[in-house]
Design a protein around this motif. Sequence first.
Motif: not given
Length: 411
Positions: A61, A95, A97-98, A126
């Motif tokens: 993350v 983060r 987004s992934l 996220m």
Amino acid sequence: MTTAHDHRRLGRELGLFDTDPLIGAGLPYWLPDGAAVRHTLEEYIRAAERRAGYQHVYSPVLGKRELYEISGHWAHYSDDMFPPMDLGGEQVVLRPSLCPHHAVIYRSRSHSYRELPLRMAELGGMYRSELSGVLGGLTRVRAIQLNDAHIFCTLDQVAEEARAALEMIRQAYEALGIGATRYRLSLPGPGGKYVAAPEKWQRSTALLTGVLDRSGLPYEAAEGEAAFYGPKIDVQVTDGAGRESTLSTVQVDFHQPEQFDLHYIGGDGAKHRPVMVHRSIIGSVERAVAHLLEQHGGAFPAWLAPTQLVILPISDTELPNAVDLARRCTRLGLRAQVVGPDRGSLGARVREFRLVPYQAVIGAKEAAGDHVALRLRDGRRLDPRPAGEVVNRISTLVEARSTDLWADATS
């Protein structure tokens, strides 16, 4: 919003989730019944993705600031990100987004055109730095568990992958007993929040428009709703107050494959750039559960219900039969609960557990023959029948993720 379908009130009353100032605003925690719903929903999605040829990954993350500078998030999305943390002389961020992580995972190995489309999925956390004023229940949170996936494919494969993602969304909504309000083609608007690449925008918009046109789905175009890197198909749902939000998405991205220098080896032996299709079948688990609560008023489809069968012995004499039936349910993977006469009269217990899909009543006559008298949540009552038959039938309906409680039941 009507109080009858306010997911925040229902979530607390039903013991699904809650918040605490000591943990922080926009950071709900999940209680055992809520965790059961969430786990079941996540396992449904993972199974559906496996059947559709997706490979699951895990990614951290946290990421270095540089990762999001390359992806474009830092330039176009930093207002929604948490501030960087200094770690050993480097700046690390939670983060938002992934997709950058998945791009890096893709490029960690070489790929042949024969491997494409490569479908990579993750139910991952996220974080979004939402303002306190917009936080609410599960619909706007700061820690999000996202059903995310990225498909790395050739240009010729994009349309079919987007179409298949829309079909997965349709099937999921059918199993969940919900419906889309409308489909939206989200396009860029004026201003500097979008990647400046007109040719890429035109190509990706044409691809998604073609998918929607061929699908026969009615849709509306909306400027200013695109992701910063590309247009998307948004599947819109509406809550009890008539407020619309996005639950599921399909996006086409030419930007990040270029930024991360992604490639595959084509049949000609040369390097080629893949296209990245982003798709989310149920969006965030938090928003999906909020919508399900408001759609069903807490009466989840049987396969998703935190308690699927409540067993009601009329007296203490039938309690051993009830406990044995609960064990049989557990062995079949059903979530069953025994509620004995110490919790009140039969009528009071029936009313208390009215949202449970199935209620198995055991009196002296039923106990003597290993039978149960089954009450369905929709008000139907079945004549006493063998307990094993009842449990097997419920298990079959749950495994099929049917929205029918008991298709051939009569009052």
